[in-house]
Design a protein around this motif. Structure first.
Motif, PDB file in Angstrom:
ATOM      1  N   SER A 178       0.850  -1.189   0.000  1.00  0.00           N
ATOM      2  CA  SER A 178       0.000   0.000   0.000  1.00  0.00           C
ATOM      3  C   SER A 178       0.880   1.231   0.000  1.00  0.00           C
ATOM      4  CB  SER A 178      -0.924   0.029   1.223  1.00  0.00           C
ATOM      5  OG  SER A 178      -1.880  -1.014   1.154  1.00  0.00           O
ATOM      6  N   PHE A 179       0.366   2.311  -0.593  1.00  0.00           N
ATOM      7  CA  PHE A 179       1.103   3.571  -0.670  1.00  0.00           C
ATOM      8  C   PHE A 179       0.302   4.644   0.057  1.00  0.00           C
ATOM      9  CE2 PHE A 179       2.402   7.458  -3.013  1.00  0.00           C
ATOM     10  CZ  PHE A 179       3.753   7.416  -2.706  1.00  0.00           C
ATOM     11  N   TYR A 180       0.988   5.414   0.902  1.00  0.00           N
ATOM     12  CA  TYR A 180       0.326   6.436   1.718  1.00  0.00           C
ATOM     13  C   TYR A 180       0.798   7.849   1.383  1.00  0.00           C
ATOM     14  CZ  TYR A 180      -0.986   2.432   4.614  1.00  0.00           C
ATOM     15  OH  TYR A 180      -1.499   1.247   5.060  1.00  0.00           O
ATOM     16  N   GLY A 181       1.744   7.976   0.494  1.00  0.00           N
ATOM     17  CA  GLY A 181       2.308   9.280   0.197  1.00  0.00           C
ATOM     18  C   GLY A 181       3.760   9.335   0.615  1.00  0.00           C
ATOM     19  N   PHE A 182       4.372  10.522   0.459  1.00  0.00           N
ATOM     20  CA  PHE A 182       5.785  10.694   0.774  1.00  0.00           C
ATOM     21  C   PHE A 182       5.974  11.499   2.052  1.00  0.00           C
ATOM     22  CE2 PHE A 182       5.809  10.205  -3.896  1.00  0.00           C
ATOM     23  CZ  PHE A 182       6.691   9.137  -4.003  1.00  0.00           C
ATOM     24  N   GLY A 183       6.988  11.135   2.828  1.00  0.00           N
ATOM     25  CA  GLY A 183       7.440  11.967   3.937  1.00  0.00           C
ATOM     26  C   GLY A 183       6.502  12.019   5.121  1.00  0.00           C
ATOM     27  N   PRO A 184       6.736  12.970   6.035  1.00  0.00           N
ATOM     28  CA  PRO A 184       5.967  13.062   7.285  1.00  0.00           C
ATOM     29  C   PRO A 184       4.528  13.520   7.093  1.00  0.00           C
ATOM     30  CG  PRO A 184       7.471  14.911   7.097  1.00  0.00           C
ATOM     31  CD  PRO A 184       7.813  13.983   5.971  1.00  0.00           C
ATOM     32  N   ASP A 185       4.181  14.013   5.888  1.00  0.00           N
ATOM     33  CA  ASP A 185       2.809  14.460   5.641  1.00  0.00           C
ATOM     34  C   ASP A 185       1.892  13.336   5.162  1.00  0.00           C
ATOM     35  OD1 ASP A 185       3.427  17.056   6.347  1.00  0.00           O
ATOM     36  OD2 ASP A 185       4.093  17.570   4.316  1.00  0.00           O
ATOM     37  N   SER A 186       2.435  12.121   5.025  1.00  0.00           N
ATOM     38  CA  SER A 186       1.590  11.007   4.598  1.00  0.00           C
ATOM     39  C   SER A 186       0.590  10.674   5.696  1.00  0.00           C
ATOM     40  CB  SER A 186       2.457   9.790   4.268  1.00  0.00           C
ATOM     41  OG  SER A 186       3.216   9.405   5.403  1.00  0.00           O
ATOM     42  N   ARG A 187      -0.593  10.215   5.294  1.00  0.00           N
ATOM     43  CA  ARG A 187      -1.667   9.935   6.235  1.00  0.00           C
ATOM     44  C   ARG A 187      -2.261   8.558   5.961  1.00  0.00           C
ATOM     45  NH1 ARG A 187       0.480  13.433   8.257  1.00  0.00           N
ATOM     46  NH2 ARG A 187      -0.241  15.505   8.897  1.00  0.00           N
ATOM     47  N   LYS A 189      -5.325   7.727   6.080  1.00  0.00           N
ATOM     48  CA  LYS A 189      -6.548   7.840   5.287  1.00  0.00           C
ATOM     49  C   LYS A 189      -6.269   7.892   3.793  1.00  0.00           C
ATOM     50  CE  LYS A 189      -6.735  12.906   5.540  1.00  0.00           C
ATOM     51  NZ  LYS A 189      -7.533  14.065   5.941  1.00  0.00           N
ATOM     52  N   ASN A 190      -5.004   8.173   3.412  1.00  0.00           N
ATOM     53  CA  ASN A 190      -4.638   8.250   1.996  1.00  0.00           C
ATOM     54  C   ASN A 190      -4.196   6.900   1.435  1.00  0.00           C
ATOM     55  OD1 ASN A 190      -5.115  10.987   2.147  1.00  0.00           O
ATOM     56  ND2 ASN A 190      -2.962  11.513   2.467  1.00  0.00           N
ATOM     57  N   LYS A 191      -4.479   5.846   2.144  1.00  0.00           N
ATOM     58  CA  LYS A 191      -4.038   4.512   1.735  1.00  0.00           C
ATOM     59  C   LYS A 191      -4.553   4.152   0.343  1.00  0.00           C
ATOM     60  CE  LYS A 191      -4.644  -0.350   3.022  1.00  0.00           C
ATOM     61  NZ  LYS A 191      -5.146  -1.277   4.064  1.00  0.00           N
ATOM     62  N   ALA A 192      -3.625   3.697  -0.503  1.00  0.00           N
ATOM     63  CA  ALA A 192      -3.966   3.220  -1.840  1.00  0.00           C
ATOM     64  C   ALA A 192      -3.285   1.871  -2.036  1.00  0.00           C
ATOM     65  CB  ALA A 192      -3.515   4.223  -2.901  1.00  0.00           C
ATOM     66  N   ASN A 193      -4.064   0.817  -2.040  1.00  0.00           N
ATOM     67  CA  ASN A 193      -3.514  -0.531  -2.193  1.00  0.00           C
ATOM     68  C   ASN A 193      -3.221  -0.822  -3.666  1.00  0.00           C
ATOM     69  OD1 ASN A 193      -4.624  -3.745  -2.569  1.00  0.00           O
ATOM     70  ND2 ASN A 193      -2.934  -3.348  -1.163  1.00  0.00           N
ATOM     71  N   TYR A 194      -2.187  -1.618  -3.925  1.00  0.00           N
ATOM     72  CA  TYR A 194      -1.856  -2.005  -5.294  1.00  0.00           C
ATOM     73  C   TYR A 194      -1.148  -3.348  -5.282  1.00  0.00           C
ATOM     74  CZ  TYR A 194       2.927  -0.504  -4.211  1.00  0.00           C
ATOM     75  OH  TYR A 194       4.164  -0.375  -3.651  1.00  0.00           O
ATOM     76  N   ALA A 195      -1.010  -3.956  -6.451  1.00  0.00           N
ATOM     77  CA  ALA A 195      -0.281  -5.219  -6.608  1.00  0.00           C
ATOM     78  C   ALA A 195       0.985  -4.955  -7.410  1.00  0.00           C
ATOM     79  CB  ALA A 195      -1.146  -6.255  -7.314  1.00  0.00           C
ATOM     80  N   LEU A 196       2.105  -5.468  -6.921  1.00  0.00           N
ATOM     81  CA  LEU A 196       3.393  -5.320  -7.593  1.00  0.00           C
ATOM     82  C   LEU A 196       3.720  -6.604  -8.345  1.00  0.00           C
ATOM     83  CD1 LEU A 196       6.081  -3.845  -8.125  1.00  0.00           C
ATOM     84  CD2 LEU A 196       6.928  -4.840  -5.990  1.00  0.00           C
ATOM     85  N   HIS A 197       3.980  -6.487  -9.646  1.00  0.00           N
ATOM     86  CA  HIS A 197       4.355  -7.617 -10.493  1.00  0.00           C
ATOM     87  C   HIS A 197       5.855  -7.572 -10.729  1.00  0.00           C
ATOM     88  CE1 HIS A 197       0.116  -8.411 -12.054  1.00  0.00           C
ATOM     89  NE2 HIS A 197      -0.006  -7.282 -11.376  1.00  0.00           N
ATOM     90  N   LEU A 198       6.503  -8.707 -10.547  1.00  0.00           N
ATOM     91  CA  LEU A 198       7.962  -8.761 -10.694  1.00  0.00           C
ATOM     92  C   LEU A 198       8.353 -10.069 -11.362  1.00  0.00           C
ATOM     93  CD1 LEU A 198      10.599  -7.664  -8.107  1.00  0.00           C
ATOM     94  CD2 LEU A 198      10.741  -9.972  -9.036  1.00  0.00           C
ATOM     95  N   LEU A 199       9.228  -9.977 -12.361  1.00  0.00           N
ATOM     96  CA  LEU A 199       9.723 -11.150 -13.073  1.00  0.00           C
ATOM     97  C   LEU A 199      11.179 -10.914 -13.432  1.00  0.00           C
ATOM     98  CD1 LEU A 199       9.364 -13.854 -14.656  1.00  0.00           C
ATOM     99  CD2 LEU A 199       8.675 -12.460 -16.621  1.00  0.00           C
ATOM    100  N   PRO A 242      -1.444  11.417  -8.875  1.00  0.00           N
ATOM    101  CA  PRO A 242      -1.179  11.489 -10.321  1.00  0.00           C
ATOM    102  C   PRO A 242       0.277  11.786 -10.648  1.00  0.00           C
ATOM    103  CG  PRO A 242      -2.355  13.434  -9.576  1.00  0.00           C
ATOM    104  CD  PRO A 242      -2.362  12.478  -8.432  1.00  0.00           C
ATOM    105  N   SER A 243       0.986  12.509  -9.754  1.00  0.00           N
ATOM    106  CA  SER A 243       2.387  12.824 -10.025  1.00  0.00           C
ATOM    107  C   SER A 243       3.292  11.604  -9.850  1.00  0.00           C
ATOM    108  CB  SER A 243       2.865  13.940  -9.089  1.00  0.00           C
ATOM    109  OG  SER A 243       2.779  13.528  -7.729  1.00  0.00           O
ATOM    110  N   SER A 244       2.829  10.615  -9.070  1.00  0.00           N
ATOM    111  CA  SER A 244       3.620   9.416  -8.841  1.00  0.00           C
ATOM    112  C   SER A 244       3.184   8.254  -9.718  1.00  0.00           C
ATOM    113  CB  SER A 244       3.515   8.988  -7.366  1.00  0.00           C
ATOM    114  OG  SER A 244       3.911  10.030  -6.517  1.00  0.00           O
ATOM    115  N   TYR A 245       2.012   8.383 -10.320  1.00  0.00           N
ATOM    116  CA  TYR A 245       1.470   7.281 -11.125  1.00  0.00           C
ATOM    117  C   TYR A 245       1.061   7.806 -12.497  1.00  0.00           C
ATOM    118  CZ  TYR A 245      -1.511   3.404 -12.616  1.00  0.00           C
ATOM    119  OH  TYR A 245      -2.053   2.363 -13.305  1.00  0.00           O
TER     120      TYR A 245
END
Length: 307
Positions: A178-187, A189-199, A242-245
């Motif tokens: 899950s991604f919550y944002g960058f640095g000490p301002d992450s919260r 409530k901003n949780k965004a779950n995702y799946a990471l694919h690796l090969l 949007p700036s990170s994705y």
């Protein structure tokens, strides 16, 4: 694995403290320093006292004795902030080698359940052809998202050349991130779950230069991308960050890196060291000219001492 080696040490220590207390006159003034071989030998053989403690008695009643080696069915119970509670069972089968009087392989399948991932079936197989060589085969499949195929091989003398080879390849889909944002301002409530694919795959070759001094080369190539995760969240990476994705993250990115290192290693085991020193200085680079999606370079230095 750490707990496996910690238990014998604790038991060994408890036996030592249980001895009658000698007077100050009877105690030696100087403490004899044992060589590495004697220290590790005493810790290993202290496992013979395992059945004398409470934990040993509990494990002994759980063991299913077989001629080829015991099976211990262990319960699984853990929890994380992203996925919640996970529970199941993992029987561990230690297969003996009657000729060498040692463990030649360990098989550890597991079956567990999680609200988001559903039922997960995993298989783990560890093979020990000799005291130093290691082969690992692992597979995992969940009802939702999670997938893994993993093969690992290590030998301290590759084709009798004196090279230490460490190689692995992996296909992996991890829906726990899950991604919550960058640095000490992450919260939260901003949780965004995702799946990471690796090969991809990676290998390391080490050549001894002098005694415990090695030159080390590592090659690594992985293709990575992200997709929708198993957890329904109010926001998504695409909408809230949007700036990170961008759409490029949904397509494979190529990560091709190479690293050169100078390594000093006098530990007693390459994977499970109990005593000794490991020090490394390395330079790693990634070039688009060699097929990577990014250009960058890193420098690192580290030292670890086990006692």
């Amino acid at each position: 694995m750490k707990s496996i080696f910690l238990l014998p040490f604790l038991l060994f220590s408890s036996i030592a403290f249980a001895q009658p207390i000698k007077s100050l006159r009877e105690r030696p003034i100087k403490k004899e320093i044992k060589p590495k071989e004697e220290i590790t030998k005493s810790i290993i053989y202290s496992t013979a006292t395992l059945d004398e403690g409470i934990l040993g008695k509990i494990i002994r009643h759980m063991v299913i004795p077989l001629n080829s080696g015991p099976i211990i069915p262990l319960p699984i119970m853990d929890s994380s902030k992203d996925l919640g509670v996970n529970y199941g069972v993992m029987p561990i089968w230690a297969i003996r080698n009657p000729e060498k009087k040692s463990i030649s392989a360990v098989i550890a399948p597991s079956l567990n359940y999680n609200h988001y991932l559903g039922t997960t079936l995993a298989y783990r197989h560890y093979i020990f052809p000799d005291e130093k060589t290691l082969i690992v085969v692992r597979g995992l499949h969940s009802t939702e998202i999670q997938r893994e195929i993993f093969i690992h091989f290590y030998t301290p003398d590759f084709f009798s050349t004196g090279l230490r080879l460490n190689w692995e390849t992996r296909y992996w889909i991890n829906g726990k991130a899950s991604f919550y944002g960058f640095g000490p301002d992450s919260r939260k409530k901003n949780k965004a779950n995702y799946a990471l694919h690796l090969l991809g795959e990676e290998f390391t070759l080490e050549k001894p230069l002098y005694k415990n001094l090695y030159i080390n080369f590592m090659h690594m190539w992985y293709a990575q991308k992200v997709s929708k995760g198993p957890i329904e969240t109010d926001i998504t990476l695409k909408d809230y960050f949007p700036s990170s994705y961008d759409s490029r993250l949904a397509r494979n990115k190529s990560y091709h890196t190479n690293r050169f290192s100078i390594l000093y290693d006098d530990t007693d085991h390459p994977f499970l060291p109990r005593i000794g020193t490991n020090a490394r200085f390395s330079i790693l680079y990634s070039w688009k000219a060699l097929g990577s999606s990014y250009n960058y370079r890193t420098y690192s230095a580290e030292i670890k001492h086990y006692y």
